[in-house]
Design an enzyme around this catalytic site. Structure first.
Site, mmCIF file in Angstrom:
data_model
loop_
_atom_site.group_PDB
_atom_site.id
_atom_site.type_symbol
_atom_site.label_atom_id
_atom_site.label_comp_id
_atom_site.label_asym_id
_atom_site.label_seq_id
_atom_site.Cartn_x
_atom_site.Cartn_y
_atom_site.Cartn_z
ATOM 1 N N GLY A 209 18.915 -4.110 18.611
ATOM 2 C CA GLY A 209 17.260 -2.949 17.585
ATOM 3 C C GLY A 209 17.883 -1.608 18.172
ATOM 4 O O GLY A 209 18.381 -1.085 18.269
ATOM 5 N N PRO A 211 17.342 2.155 19.299
ATOM 6 C CA PRO A 211 16.726 2.954 20.573
ATOM 7 C C PRO A 211 15.484 3.270 21.288
ATOM 8 O O PRO A 211 14.747 3.367 20.742
ATOM 9 C CB PRO A 211 17.463 4.414 20.534
ATOM 10 C CG PRO A 211 18.340 4.045 19.825
ATOM 11 C CD PRO A 211 18.007 2.596 18.670
ATOM 12 N N THR A 213 13.388 0.526 22.231
ATOM 13 C CA THR A 213 12.778 -0.697 21.707
ATOM 14 C C THR A 213 12.398 -1.297 22.497
ATOM 15 O O THR A 213 12.079 -2.883 22.577
ATOM 16 C CB THR A 213 13.368 -1.495 20.814
ATOM 17 O OG1 THR A 213 14.555 -1.639 20.586
ATOM 18 C CG2 THR A 213 13.396 -0.525 19.185
ATOM 19 N N THR A 216 17.347 -3.733 27.312
ATOM 20 C CA THR A 216 17.035 -3.278 28.887
ATOM 21 C C THR A 216 15.832 -3.851 28.956
ATOM 22 O O THR A 216 17.000 -4.897 30.125
ATOM 23 C CB THR A 216 18.035 -2.154 28.789
ATOM 24 O OG1 THR A 216 18.931 -1.479 28.434
ATOM 25 C CG2 THR A 216 18.274 -2.438 30.421
ATOM 26 N N GLU A 432 5.379 24.781 3.397
ATOM 27 C CA GLU A 432 4.553 23.699 3.615
ATOM 28 C C GLU A 432 3.094 23.454 2.481
ATOM 29 O O GLU A 432 3.247 22.278 2.320
ATOM 30 C CB GLU A 432 3.968 24.340 5.223
ATOM 31 C CG GLU A 432 5.109 24.487 5.989
ATOM 32 C CD GLU A 432 6.868 22.812 6.312
ATOM 33 O OE1 GLU A 432 5.937 22.244 6.348
ATOM 34 O OE2 GLU A 432 7.448 23.248 6.551
ATOM 35 N N ASP A 507 15.156 19.178 3.979
ATOM 36 C CA ASP A 507 14.218 18.536 2.416
ATOM 37 C C ASP A 507 15.890 18.069 1.957
ATOM 38 O O ASP A 507 15.376 17.238 1.293
ATOM 39 C CB ASP A 507 13.699 19.882 2.257
ATOM 40 C CG ASP A 507 12.538 20.562 2.876
ATOM 41 O OD1 ASP A 507 11.792 19.540 4.197
ATOM 42 O OD2 ASP A 507 12.354 21.474 2.205
HETATM 43 P P1 ADP Z 1 16.497 -0.282 24.506
HETATM 44 O O1 ADP Z 1 17.596 -0.137 25.880
HETATM 45 O O2 ADP Z 1 16.740 -0.721 24.038
HETATM 46 O O3 ADP Z 1 17.625 1.049 24.223
HETATM 47 P P2 ADP Z 1 14.824 0.229 26.892
HETATM 48 O O4 ADP Z 1 14.971 -1.170 27.216
HETATM 49 O O5 ADP Z 1 16.058 1.285 27.986
HETATM 50 O O6 ADP Z 1 15.613 0.888 25.568
HETATM 51 O O7 ADP Z 1 12.969 0.765 27.476
HETATM 52 C C1 ADP Z 1 13.240 2.098 27.726
HETATM 53 C C2 ADP Z 1 12.143 2.216 28.447
HETATM 54 O O8 ADP Z 1 11.062 1.727 27.342
HETATM 55 C C3 ADP Z 1 11.462 0.620 29.332
HETATM 56 O O9 ADP Z 1 12.348 0.943 30.367
HETATM 57 C C4 ADP Z 1 9.889 0.648 28.777
HETATM 58 O O10 ADP Z 1 9.905 1.275 30.088
HETATM 59 C C5 ADP Z 1 10.184 0.911 27.519
HETATM 60 N N1 ADP Z 1 9.439 0.163 26.708
HETATM 61 C C6 ADP Z 1 10.617 -0.304 25.619
HETATM 62 N N2 ADP Z 1 9.226 -1.527 24.631
HETATM 63 C C7 ADP Z 1 8.471 -2.129 25.532
HETATM 64 C C8 ADP Z 1 7.809 -2.749 25.580
HETATM 65 N N3 ADP Z 1 8.064 -3.428 24.304
HETATM 66 N N4 ADP Z 1 6.924 -2.953 26.357
HETATM 67 C C9 ADP Z 1 7.208 -2.152 27.360
HETATM 68 N N5 ADP Z 1 7.628 -1.372 27.995
HETATM 69 C C10 ADP Z 1 8.345 -0.849 27.185
HETATM 70 ZN ZN ZN Z 2 10.249 21.528 3.754
HETATM 71 MG MG MG Z 3 19.416 0.061 26.956
#
Ligand code: ADP
Ligand code: ZN
Ligand code: MG
Length: 608
Positions: A209, A211, A213, A216, A432, A507
């Protein structure tokens, strides 16, 4: 959440640099600092060899010590003498072997006294080096408990399952991903149930996924729900400075996990090590390969039924080595999408739980304004809003705080202090409005949400188009219309000022990208090109990277032509629109200069 393993906060030093410095210091000491050891000895009188032999013959000497070519003697009064002989002259040669004399003649081992001189001058620096080496290794290994040579040990952190409290309910959205995860958790909780059915359990699960999302986060929730030891390590931590260290870390990590089975190993950002072998250039390349090979070996080596699951997360599955994705390794993939409207609202709700929100707050509305925001960015919105509320000495977070936070995050902080000349401001305004109008008069462009000439972040002005709903498919016409609106800015500059500025470079970049992907990836390049995907591969060899086209030069020319045609067609369309509505361009741009921002409602009012 409690971390058992200590955290490395010190920055590793470059060992080779340190080594060089130490070697230089050592050489310096031994060359210039040769200590004068005679200082430690009693004052002696230096005499000639003949004098000494004379004293011997006159029976004045108590003893004579011969060490190499150095001859020392002491008489019965305690006076000390010193002289030198030829190195190979023996006692007999010097006639010092007269048995009638009372003098005790001793021949000392040459190495005797010299030894500790050697120790200081020769071995001393070596010992110093060894100590400094150990010191460095400690820094490199950085695991205090691993001792000085623990640098090959895994740096994985263990999350104590009892202390670990992330729950799946804290992860909003991603329903399919959660379903998969529930299965994995169930296996870790009751491995017997699956094994007795003869079901094979996945060894590796890859979370894919963008970054932020929540990859972790999801992994942590798995650990929290499964109540098993959870070893987490980041891919980049494997890539260390000594070859072989990464591989030995992997070995250690898997060993520890197997000992603690059922357990989860989580390798975050695995793309740092899992890059395709034989591609890419630069240092750490061999190391990565060895580490990757070790991971593969370890995963293949799981005895059937070992309740160890390897989770890995990446936002670049395309760069992962194919060997990692083969069955028996990371054979399951869980895709984590950007949150949709519904999920965004849930995520906002989760992060609002520990905050005071005003009565007027409508998170649904915020969710609708944050298309394309990741979970991490939504969390950030909440946080920024809370900070703003504190700054304004409010008791709770208002809708306005939240809306400002959204703007701030999507466009960078508003920077009114930046000094822009009136002339520049005028160009920005027309530019713009050019975007906005060109976009407005196409059929498929997203509606204009806001036009602003307040510079934010690196952008001087901004025209904000906002989709009314989440879309997953892009039509050919829509991509074309997007190019038209992107051309609008530059075209307006050209029409009003007779020339274009560097402000349009971004652009143009985006236009070319869209056109190129239309032709090469989506089969929208027209009859001449046909619905064919043209891939460009890069392949590495001996540290060099080659780009390899899977098509002929003749086709490449056709592609370039088709791209150019598309870009020019869009430009013509932008020109047509702006010429036709030149009066509106003028009017809106003037208003924009005055007001600095034009909202959606204000913009739409021009067309009534
Ligand atoms: P990734 O590892 O995919 O880059 P993380 O897991 O580190 O992203 O997400 C960073 C923070 O964003 C998490 O600690 C959480 O607080 C928030 N977050 C991201 N996705 C969600 C989700 N689906 N539900 C709740 N919190 C989320
Ligand atoms: Zn422009
Ligand atoms: Mg991560």
């Amino acid at each position: 959440m409690k971390k058992i393993a200590p955290k490395n906060t010190r920055k590793p030093v470059n060992p080779f640099l340190v080594l060089l410095v130490i070697a230089l210091i050592g050489a310096f000491i031994s060359l210039t600092f040769k200590p004068d050891l005679s200082f430690f000895q009693n004052k002696t009188q230096e005499i000639s060899l003949t004098e000494l032999i004379q004293k011997y013959n006159q029976d004045e000497l108590k003893d004579i010590k011969i060490k190499g070519s150095e001859v020392t003697a002491e008489d019965f009064q305690g006076n000390k003498f010193k002289t030198f002989k030829e190195p190979f002259a023996t006692v007999a040669d010097l006639k010092l072997d007269n048995p009638a004399k009372k003098t005790k003649v001793e021949i000392l081992d040459t190495s005797g006294e010299k030894m500790w001189e050697d120790i200081i001058l020769g071995i001393g620096p070596v010992i110093l080096l060894v100590f400094l080496f150990m010191f460095m290794f400690r820094r490199v290994g950085a695991g205090g408990e691993h001792g000085p040579f623990g640098f090959g040990k895994s740096k994985a952190k263990i999350y104590d399952p009892k202390m670990h409290k992330t729950k799946l309910s804290e992860v909003a959205g991603m329903e399919e991903a959660k379903e998969e995860v529930v299965e994995i958790i169930d296996f870790l909780k009751n491995p017997k149930k699956y094994q007795s059915m003869g079901a094979k359990i996945p060894k590796g699960v890859l979370l894919v996924g963008a970054p932020g999302t929540g990859k972790t986060l999801l992994a942590r929730a798995i650990a929290g729900e499964a109540h098993v030891p959870f070893f987490t390590v980041s891919g980049s931590e494997f890539v260390e400075m000594f070859v072989g260290v990464g591989a030995s870390r992997v070995r250690d990590l898997f060993k520890t996990a197997k000992r603690n089975a059922p357990a989860i190993i989580f390798i975050d950002e695995i793309d740092a090590i899992g890059k395709q072998r034989g591609s890419g250039s630069g240092g750490g390349h061999d190391e990565r390969e060895q580490t990757l090979n070790q991971i593969l070996t370890e995963m293949d080596g799981f005895e059937p039924g070992a309740a160890v699951i390897v989770l890995a997360a990446t936002n670049r599955p395309d760069v992962l080595d194919k060997a990692l994705l083969r069955p028996g390794r990371f054979d399951r993939r869980v895709h984590i999408d950007m949150p949709d409207m519904n999920a965004r609202e849930k995520i906002l709700n989760i992060h609002a739980q520990n905050k005071h929100l005003s009565q007027d707050v409508d998170l649904k509305k915020i969710a609708s304004k944050t298309v394309g925001y990741s979970g991490a960015e939504l969390e950030n919105v909440m946080n920024e809003a809370a900070i703003a509320a504190v700054k304004n000495r409010k008791k709770s977070i208002s809708q306005e705080n939240l809306e400002n936070a959204v703007e701030k995050i999507s466009m960078g902080m508003a920077r009114k202090s930046r000094k822009i000349t009136d002339k520049e401001l005028k160009i920005i305004a027309y530019h713009e409005v050019g975007h906005a109008l060109a976009g407005h008069f196409t059929e498929n462009c997203e509606p204009v949400h806001k036009i602003s000439i307040i510079s934010r972040g690196s952008a001087l002005g901004v025209t904000w188009f906002l989709p009314e709903e989440d879309t997953y498919l892009n039509s050919e016409q829509k991509m074309f219309d997007e190019m038209v609106s992107l051309h609008g800015g530059r075209m307006a500059e050209k029409m009003i000022f007779g020339q274009t500025t560097t402000g349009a470079s971004n652009d143009l970049e985006r236009i070319s990208k869209i056109a190129r992907s239309m032709v090469m990836t989506y089969g929208m390049g027209g009859k001449d090109i046909g619905p064919v995907v043209f891939a460009e591969k890069s392949r590495g060899f001996a540290g060099l990277e080659f780009h390899e086209k899977e098509f002929s030069e003749a086709t490449a020319e056709k592609i370039d032509q088709a791209v150019k045609n598309l870009v020019e067609k869009a430009e013509k369309e932008a020109e047509r629109i702006l010429k036709k509505h030149a009066d509106l361009l003028e009017k809106i741009a003037q208003d924009l200069l005055e007001k600095e921002t034009i909202s959606r409602e204000e913009f739409l009012a021009y067309f009534e």
